[in-house]
Write an enzyme that holds these catalytic residues in place. Structure first.
Site, PDB file in Angstrom:
ATOM      1  N   CYS A  15       6.180  -3.975   9.837  1.00  8.05           N
ATOM      2  CA  CYS A  15       5.325  -4.703   8.887  1.00  8.05           C
ATOM      3  C   CYS A  15       5.598  -4.237   7.457  1.00  8.05           C
ATOM      4  O   CYS A  15       5.109  -3.180   7.045  1.00  8.05           O
ATOM      5  CB  CYS A  15       3.857  -4.489   9.250  1.00  8.05           C
ATOM      6  SG  CYS A  15       2.735  -5.302   8.102  1.00  8.05           S
ATOM      7  N   CYS A  49       2.437  -3.963   5.275  1.00  9.58           N
ATOM      8  CA  CYS A  49       1.597  -2.792   5.554  1.00  9.58           C
ATOM      9  C   CYS A  49       2.255  -1.497   5.059  1.00  9.58           C
ATOM     10  O   CYS A  49       1.587  -0.639   4.499  1.00  9.58           O
ATOM     11  CB  CYS A  49       1.350  -2.616   7.052  1.00  9.58           C
ATOM     12  SG  CYS A  49       1.096  -4.124   7.962  1.00  9.58           S
ATOM     13  N   ASP A  50       3.557  -1.350   5.307  1.00  6.96           N
ATOM     14  CA  ASP A  50       4.204  -0.044   5.122  1.00  6.96           C
ATOM     15  C   ASP A  50       5.183   0.025   3.956  1.00  6.96           C
ATOM     16  O   ASP A  50       5.691   1.112   3.646  1.00  6.96           O
ATOM     17  CB  ASP A  50       4.958   0.350   6.413  1.00  6.96           C
ATOM     18  CG  ASP A  50       4.018   0.459   7.597  1.00  6.96           C
ATOM     19  OD1 ASP A  50       2.829   0.745   7.375  1.00  6.96           O
ATOM     20  OD2 ASP A  50       4.472   0.261   8.737  1.00  6.96           O
TER      21      ASP A  50
END
Ligand code: NAP
Length: 303
Positions: A132, A135-136
């Site tokens: 992701c 997200c990261d």
């Protein structure tokens, strides 16, 4: 025992659209979601292909659906459904926390990220391997990363990462892409993105933390090492349908077999990415949700 008309399993775009239509058809609805409502779209940075919406973040899109579904009276249960069985002409839904009886079931469990399936992937997930970018990505600011895949997700990830990282490699196993040409052109024009085509990841390097990958040329078989701080895997999805194995027919890849009427079996309906179909988009997930909900509502109203 808690009883309802329709149990919807999965609260992504398909499930929440189904809840909106089923509530508007006057049915009692319980919707199950294992992690958080919204499904895959929550981590999509921008939705720009949903008719009439213009540009909207995936999170706002998901929250709009969630608010509409719950304001109409959908009851949410945050739990994993473990088993669904037929009982007294309806269904028994067993989840980690209790049981619900429903007259009809809509399966809208979507799909989860496919793995690269190379040694060390599990061990290095969270230590340089991610699924992701939204997200990261921030953890890799100013670093060198690779995105693996050639679909829309890979190109969206590459775009997000190009704005954060010093260098982004897009590694794809052939020359053609599944991604929309518009997305490909945009990423191609980014100065810090380099395409490595006809290449597959055959090994991950690093002990406790990713240090690089071994790439194999799919045409010549030649191997080379690429030093990396991070790898973002975007090689598609596999459907989350194992819990329904004995209940509905599934194809070889695990998708639940149903046509455009979304009918999987008597009293069981399927909507969204976990159904056999060609086009998996937000708009087709929402369409499935409405079709499945209206069919399930009609089914519940039968004598
Ligand atoms: P996808 O379209 O299925 O693409 C998966 C990519 O990964 C393909 O390029 C595939 O290569 C490659 N691949 C598969 N297995 C691999 C492996 N083992 N090793 C290396 N590469 C592998 O998946 P997606 O990009 O996640 O998209 C899923 C669905 O969501 C699609 O229908 C997509 O259009 C939709 N989506 C839409 C949007 C949007 O409209 N904004 C955004 C994201 C996703 P091959 O092409 O060679 O098979």
């Amino acid at each position: 025992m808690v009883k309802t008309d329709i149990a919807i399993i999965g609260a992504g775009t398909a499930g929440m659209s189904a809840a909106i239509y089923a509530k508007r058809a006057g049915k009692d609805v319980i919707m199950f979601e294992g992690y958080m409502p919204g499904g895959q779209i929550v981590v999509t940075p921008e939705v720009d292909n949903y008719p009439a919406l213009g540009k909207v973040s995936g999170y706002d899109f998901a929250m709009g659906l969630y608010n509409q579904a719950t304001e109409l009276g959908t009851e949410m249960i945050s739990a994993n459904v473990e088993k669904v069985t037929r009982k007294d002409g309806g269904f028994l839904i067993e989840y980690d926390g209790g049981e619900v009886e429903a007259k009809a079931v809509i399966i809208a469990t979507g799909a989860k990220n496919r793995k690269l399936d190379v040694d060390g992937e599990e061990k290095l997930t969270g230590f340089g391997i991610s699924y992701c970018a939204t997200c990261d990505g921030a953890f890799f600011k100013g670093r060198t990363v690779a995105v693996v895949g050639g679909g829309n997700t890979a190109f969206e990830d590459a775009e997000v990462l190009a704005s954060l990282c010093s260098k982004v490699y897009l590694v794809h196993r052939r020359e053609g892409f599944r991604a929309e040409p518009e997305k490909v052109a945009k990423v191609r024009g980014m100065k810090n993105v380099e395409f490595i085509l006809n290449a597959k990841v055959v090994a991950l390097k690093g002990d406790g933390k990713l240090e690089g990958v071994i790439l194999e040329d799919t045409k010549t078989g030649e191997r080379k090492e690429l030093a990396l701080d991070g790898v973002f895997v975007a090689v598609g999805q596999t459907p989350s349908t194992d819990a329904f194995a004995g209940l509905v027919e599934r194809d070889k890849a695990g998708y639940i077999v149903a046509g455009e009427d979304c009918i999987a079996a008597n009293g069981i309906f399927v909507a969204g990415d976990c159904r056999t179909k060609k086009v998996r988009q937000l708009v087709t997930a929402a369409a499935d949700g409405s079709v499945a909900a209206l069919a399930a509502s009609e089914y519940c109203s039968r004598d």
